[in-house]
Design a protein around this motif. Structure first.
Motif, PDB file in Angstrom:
ATOM      1  N   ARG A  83     -10.947   1.973   4.424  1.00  0.00           N
ATOM      2  CA  ARG A  83     -11.136   1.607   3.009  1.00  0.00           C
ATOM      3  C   ARG A  83     -12.187   0.508   2.837  1.00  0.00           C
ATOM      4  O   ARG A  83     -12.930   0.496   1.853  1.00  0.00           O
ATOM      5  CB  ARG A  83      -9.799   1.178   2.389  1.00  0.00           C
ATOM      6  CG  ARG A  83      -8.687   2.209   2.489  1.00  0.00           C
ATOM      7  CD  ARG A  83      -9.147   3.602   2.072  1.00  0.00           C
ATOM      8  NE  ARG A  83      -8.129   4.618   2.404  1.00  0.00           N
ATOM      9  CZ  ARG A  83      -8.332   5.928   2.268  1.00  0.00           C
ATOM     10  NH1 ARG A  83      -9.500   6.400   1.841  1.00  0.00           N
ATOM     11  NH2 ARG A  83      -7.373   6.771   2.577  1.00  0.00           N
TER      12      ARG A  83
ATOM     13  N   GLU B 120      -6.462   2.294   8.638  1.00  0.00           N
ATOM     14  CA  GLU B 120      -6.496   2.502   7.185  1.00  0.00           C
ATOM     15  C   GLU B 120      -7.344   1.407   6.509  1.00  0.00           C
ATOM     16  O   GLU B 120      -8.171   1.692   5.639  1.00  0.00           O
ATOM     17  CB  GLU B 120      -5.065   2.487   6.621  1.00  0.00           C
ATOM     18  CG  GLU B 120      -4.949   2.595   5.108  1.00  0.00           C
ATOM     19  CD  GLU B 120      -5.352   3.963   4.549  1.00  0.00           C
ATOM     20  OE1 GLU B 120      -5.454   4.918   5.339  1.00  0.00           O
ATOM     21  OE2 GLU B 120      -5.578   4.056   3.324  1.00  0.00           O
TER      22      GLU B 120
ATOM     23  N   ARG C  13      -3.360  -0.285   1.791  1.00  0.00           N
ATOM     24  CA  ARG C  13      -4.702  -0.144   1.234  1.00  0.00           C
ATOM     25  C   ARG C  13      -5.194  -1.434   0.572  1.00  0.00           C
ATOM     26  O   ARG C  13      -6.390  -1.716   0.556  1.00  0.00           O
ATOM     27  CB  ARG C  13      -4.702   0.961   0.176  1.00  0.00           C
ATOM     28  CG  ARG C  13      -4.514   2.326   0.777  1.00  0.00           C
ATOM     29  CD  ARG C  13      -4.273   3.367  -0.285  1.00  0.00           C
ATOM     30  NE  ARG C  13      -4.076   4.670   0.338  1.00  0.00           N
ATOM     31  CZ  ARG C  13      -3.792   5.776  -0.334  1.00  0.00           C
ATOM     32  NH1 ARG C  13      -3.683   5.732  -1.661  1.00  0.00           N
ATOM     33  NH2 ARG C  13      -3.634   6.897   0.295  1.00  0.00           N
TER      34      ARG C  13
END
Lengths: 459, 459
Positions: free
Chosen positions: B269, B265, B145
């Motif tokens: 984000r 991912e 992340r």
């Protein structure tokens, strides 16, 4: 495995100390700009023949020379081609001479960069340190009025740094020379030798210095030594007292009168610049390298920490760059050695570890909340609030503990309840309060809090 | 007389360009802090054994070594003890390993300092240049992340720098490795050789590269080369398109699937951080040094100036400081080489010489007016307005001309008439207007003007 370490004599800080240090630099820069000085940066390396034009004893011994791998392999005869600057004055001289035709004079520049000296490693001595300099350079001539800008600018800097009461101390090299002449000490070299002894007053005490000066090789009359000691003991107590003391000195010789006239002009303008009279005095003991300065000289001390010595020094010089140009470039300048100052202020407990530059932490309780955490962080950042987003869920207590230790003021929470209500909970770790606010209004409300707090802190 | 000059390969600026450069640095710093990164500064010199732990070919040849006068005189056998940093990554590794127990992880730091490389002198190549880095370092592990924070922060920086449209381009090393494996190219060294050829697409063109790859020593099937060329030609056109392209890649092998999952991912984000989908795309041709990066890799280009190349690059790495500590410290980071960027933006006409940092010049018509000039300057400075005071009287036309050339917006006049009325005249050189205002109200009224102007400029 190599042991991670730095060379001795450098100051490397942990982030919160770095934040405090950065604030000191920012304050100095802001005030230098406020006084109309323009920024200059020069390369850390200069060509050795450009840097080392003076037949320097101590200074040259302390120079760091630089060689690329290629130059090193070729083998070095003589002085390497490159060297690190040891102050900002020689690079300024080179810069002004090099760019003379592109600059407007009087040229007002500030420069805040690191300099390098191969000092013996010793506690509180730095081989790499920041200098923060201002100088005004004239072409052909420069009015003594500019000498009054240095105390005014420095006063603004140290007032805003908020490190306790300080005193800017002035003297004048012409006045000193004239005073020596009035005592019958004409030779400049001999004046310098005497001053070096006088400079030891603090360390050796008045009796020891007196004994040295009446003894060989000085051989001064006891009455002359007493006049000298009385002279260097002069500290004015306000502008009117300073003017009165200057009046009493005139009439003995031309150099003394010139020095008196310059100091009078400087003090008149310093007062008009609004520097309070308690903060700027005459101190006739200040000499600062007889060979370089030619008029006004400055030192600044912290009233409650005299042991730190001068935290900002400088003076007037006749010609900045005679080694590089035929133009005559007189100037006046002052320098803050801020690495040493910061280190000493920390040692003396006058500077705290700063709060974090991060103002808000957006917490994260579970992965489902991540999109909300990122959205809230985005809003805060867009509003100009320095924000860290918690990217992986952790126990809330741990997140609070982290923010507390890191010096982050606000923790913002958006659990599923709050999300459903379109709200967030804010924990203000400084005030020890908690409140709920609409997500839309969060950034605005934190901005108000932060601005109010900055206003009460005088930032 | 020595010719004043600098070494080749350094960027030294005149004050107004320095002001423009400083604004770029300030903008970068402000945005790095807004994203919750903490400042670190390290010494310019590192111990050579600490700096040069890797068996570096090119990099080590370009190192600048440092010796004090004393060390030089002793004569040098072997490598000198000190060397100038050539990037900010090795100093970061040393810093984190050295201060590991005093830092909170994930450790988010920014660092903006100069680095040194003994490059061959060449136009647009610098031996001294600023790098502006952000990195997040985890202990033992670091969620992917965090890879999404780099595009978010960089997007904020370049948006505020206002240098035209730009595109942040993402790829992933695992995905590349997996794709090569799916083509039957298993050997990492061979993958690297092929990628090096593919990297020449822009320079050599597709046909020449194809010819090389089907020929010896590569000997790849034409169909494999075509798949490779199709792959590296991929540019996504938005988040949905990017997700769709990633979907189509899955299922062939574990490395490819891992890379797809990571990119998915990261993009998820990045989108939640509010980065517009036109500004962040997949570009499967980006490799960036196979030996160092292990996951996400980034490049950023200016849409209207592709010839400048990547203005900000970085990626994910498995272990920052294995040479200094047994702790595993994975991280992700990105770097702006701002000296080269600034130079190129100026060459391309995208950055103008700045207005002066000085906002007001208080004029002086005759010596009698000096006390008023200084008083007015004091008031303006106290109100936070960057002010130069004219210290010596000059013809008014010359003072206006000076302000105009210097890029100072306001000239403030207080002739005897104005003094008698308690007023000042302000000439606004930007608007070409002149107005009179009470001396008491001057600072307030200029502040309003300056703030309004800043607001319209989006500063």
């Amino acid at each position: 495995m190599i042991k991670p370490r730095t060379m001795p004599g450098v100051m490397e800080l942990l982030p919160r100390d770095q934040i405090a240090f950065q604030r000191v630099l920012d304050t100095i820069r802001r005030n230098y700009e406020r006084f109309g000085f323009l920024p200059v940066e020069t390369p850390v390396m200069e060509l050795s023949d450009v840097l080392l034009t003076k037949t320097g004893g101590e200074t040259e011994r302390q120079v760091y020379f630089v060689q690329s791998t290629g130059a090193l392999e070729k083998g070095g005869e003589g002085v390497p081609e490159l060297a690190l600057r040891f102050d900002l004055t020689v690079p300024l001289a080179r810069y002004v001479a090099e760019h003379e035709h592109d600059l407007a004079f009087p040229f007002r520049r500030y420069q805040m960069q690191r300099v390098y000296r191969g000092e013996r490693a010793q506690r509180g001595r730095f081989r790499e340190f920041y200098q923060c300099d201002i100088d005004v350079i004239g072409k052909d001539s420069l009015s003594v009025r500019f000498d009054a800008e240095m105390p005014a600018a420095i006063h603004a800097v140290f007032s805003e740094l908020d490190i306790g009461p300080f005193t800017i101390q002035l003297n004048n090299r012409k006045l000193m020379r004239g005073f020596f002449q009035s005592l019958g000490i004409e030779d400049a070299g001999f004046q310098m030798d005497v001053l070096r002894e006088v400079d030891k007053l603090d360390k050796r005490g008045v009796d020891a210095v007196r004994e040295t000066l009446v003894g060989e090789p000085f051989g001064l009359d006891a009455s002359v030594v007493q006049m000298l000691l009385d002279f260097v003991a002069v500290r004015s107590t306000g502008y009117d007292d300073a003017f009165a003391r200057l009046d009493r000195l005139t009439g003995s010789n031309a150099a003394l009168d010139a020095g008196v006239a310059e100091l009078r002009e400087v003090l008149t303008r310093v007062r008009q610049f609004g520097v309070p009279e308690s903060d700027c005095i005459l101190n006739f003991s200040i000499a600062r390298g007889l060979d370089y300065y030619t008029g006004t000289v400055y030192e600044t001390t912290l009233d409650d920490h005299p042991q730190i010595g001068s935290i900002c020094s400088g003076g007037r010089y006749d010609d900045l760059a005679g080694q590089y140009t035929k133009s005559k470039l007189p100037g006046v300048g002052i320098s803050i050695g801020v690495t040493r100052l910061f280190w000493q202020l920390k040692e003396a407990g006058l500077i705290d570890t700063a709060e974090s530059s991060v103002e808000a932490l957006v917490a994260l309780m579970d992965d489902e909340g991540l999109s909300h955490t990122l959205d809230i962080a985005r809003r805060l950042r867009a509003a100009g609030i320095n924000t860290e987003a918690q990217m992986e869920p952790k126990k809330l207590a741990k997140q609070f503990q982290y923010a507390d230790r890191a010096g982050i003021r606000f923790v913002v929470l958006a659990g599923s309840d709050e999300v459903a209500r379109g709200a967030v909970t804010v924990k203000d770790l400084k005030r020890g309060e908690q409140f709920e606010v609409a997500r839309e209004e969060l950034a605005g409300s934190l901005k108000v809090e932060l601005e109010q707090w900055r206003a009460t802190q005088g930032r």
